[in-house]
Write an enzyme that holds these catalytic residues in place. Sequence first.
Site, mmCIF file in Angstrom:
data_model
loop_
_atom_site.group_PDB
_atom_site.id
_atom_site.type_symbol
_atom_site.label_atom_id
_atom_site.label_comp_id
_atom_site.label_asym_id
_atom_site.label_seq_id
_atom_site.Cartn_x
_atom_site.Cartn_y
_atom_site.Cartn_z
ATOM 1 N NE ARG A 1 -3.527 1.382 25.061
ATOM 2 C CZ ARG A 1 -3.083 0.446 24.220
ATOM 3 N NH1 ARG A 1 -1.998 -0.242 24.515
ATOM 4 N NH2 ARG A 1 -3.713 0.218 23.092
ATOM 5 N NE ARG B 1 3.057 -10.099 20.861
ATOM 6 C CZ ARG B 1 2.211 -10.564 19.963
ATOM 7 N NH1 ARG B 1 2.424 -11.735 19.375
ATOM 8 N NH2 ARG B 1 1.132 -9.880 19.647
ATOM 9 C CE LYS B 2 -2.449 -7.830 24.390
ATOM 10 N NZ LYS B 2 -3.582 -6.954 24.031
ATOM 11 N N GLY C 1 -13.070 -4.484 16.326
ATOM 12 C CA GLY C 1 -12.919 -4.266 14.900
ATOM 13 C C GLY C 1 -12.187 -5.358 14.174
ATOM 14 C CB CYS D 1 -8.765 -4.261 21.540
ATOM 15 S SG CYS D 1 -7.115 -4.650 20.920
ATOM 16 N N GLY D 2 -11.911 -5.161 22.059
ATOM 17 C CA GLY D 2 -13.211 -4.820 22.615
ATOM 18 C C GLY D 2 -13.852 -5.938 23.404
#
Length: 589
Positions: free
Chosen positions: A63, A182-183, A453, A458-459
């Site tokens: 990425r 975390r992110k 998914g 994430c979508g």
Amino acid sequence: MANKKEEWKAGMYGDEVREKILEFAEEGWESIPEDEREMWFSRFKFWGVFHHRSGQESYFMMRLANTNGVLEPDQLRAIGEVARDYAAGPVENPEFGNAWIDLTTRQSVQLHWLKLEDIPEIWEKLESVGVSSRSAGGDTMRNISGCPVAGRDDREFVDAQPVLDEISEKLRDDDDLANMPRKFNISVTGCREGCAQDSINGIGLEPAERTVDGEPVRGFNVRVGGGLGGRQPRRARSLDVFVEPDDAYDVVRGFVELYFDHGNRENRQKNRSRFFVDDWGTEKIRDLLQAEYVDFELEGAGTNLREEYTYNAGRPDEAGKHDHVGVHEQTDGDYYVGLSVPVGRLTAAETVELADLADRHGSGAVRLTRRQNPLIMDVPESELDALLASDLLETHSPEPSVFTRGAMACTGTEFCSLALTETKARMAVMLRWLRANVDLPDDVSQIKMHYSGCTADCGQALTADIGFQGMRARKNGEMVEALDVGVGGGIGPEPTFVEWVRQRVPADEVPGLLRNLLEAFAAHREDGQTFRQWVEATGQEALVEFAEPEETDYVDPCLTDGKQSWYPFDDGESPAPTDASGDPISADD
């Protein structure tokens, strides 16, 4: 240490991980000790290098990180050439072929089927034109999002690009802050449409105005603690802070350092910034930010522009832009042209062609949006007709169908270890079926359909007109891929998340469900009513009734795979692990 990942990060993280990746790349896949791979793969993510899921051992995704979706001339071409030369897998995807790039919902790019041994050459190629993968994954500050046409938007309230650049150069480049709990997502936008989606970021700066010394001053209000995932979404909450552009970096850095110092590092299910804001509350955070992390007096929030927000907001077209697709005038009189790339996937050849078109008809600059679409920038009016007549724009049109225009999808089981279902090929097939089988009134221009998914989202399914999250279900005694279906999400003046109307619907019955729901929408909506407005007016009980699953002539691309094979579109044995050339590594060696 609180958990094993914190122990791994304490041992090594951030910039020093790069040297280990280069070392392993030189020695080959087998040099990574098998009992240490989970640890190393967790560390690799900081440099944007992600190992594919089980069955695809020795293959990696990379990425990239390009703040605010900015790709300067020659950068997209280099990415396309890397995809062409290094990102071809051992089998073809039946929908997309081989060698392509994926555009992400955070305005960047992902490359798949990479070999570890090729990472050094890939980095050299990308970094030679200023593209980096640093801080693109892992527990760190991710790619910073904003309005992709910052500085060129003819309705921009305040130019956010200098703030975005400063954050990128000074904050994300600070290795001392690499190891976050975390992110962590940062957004800054100065546009009136709200296209950075500040309400789903760890910290978001949104356009605002405040009277200072009797004069109106343009700047930003600050929100914190937004995010999706785990079926526990949060809207970012006001910190009651207005900041002028010159001080914006200091406030963002202050909150990042505060979360770095005090964020939960014990429970990885509860240590994202949105839970930190839940626990502490905005008043306590503001007080500590003032006391210890900024050296100037914080001003109370100014008048915001949220009522003008239209980006993915479910509002009528006349209210303003709901995405960046189409032809739009810039402040300098040139134009940008937004292409629609369904599910965000471009072949390597298309990527290079897009770079060529940007050079030929514009300045060479390209921008990426949060809806997985590219923009060709700085196109003179005299070049518009030639650009719009190009072959690529027939495939990825600036005037797409309503279904294509609204579609987004995450990576899915094709590569992701978390996903429960395949996403991108399924969405592409569903879009074709919907275009052929569902008629909508001519004035319906937007149906946002987002597919994740799994519940990590994430979508961004939770923020869609119609959101899908991957599940599993039994059908005729067989385990099949299934979807939870929700409606009524969106980002705007008052962000809302979807309400689930059907759960665990076998994937081959979802198109029939959509046709039933959309035909009810077409039949019962008021004139000019958008889908989201209709959902809000209709009520949950009726929506559940309308959304009736149904088998049709739709044929699903991988209904029964359920991650049972090494690749959803290949019945044969996995070649993995492989050596540097892609040849299988024999277990007998």
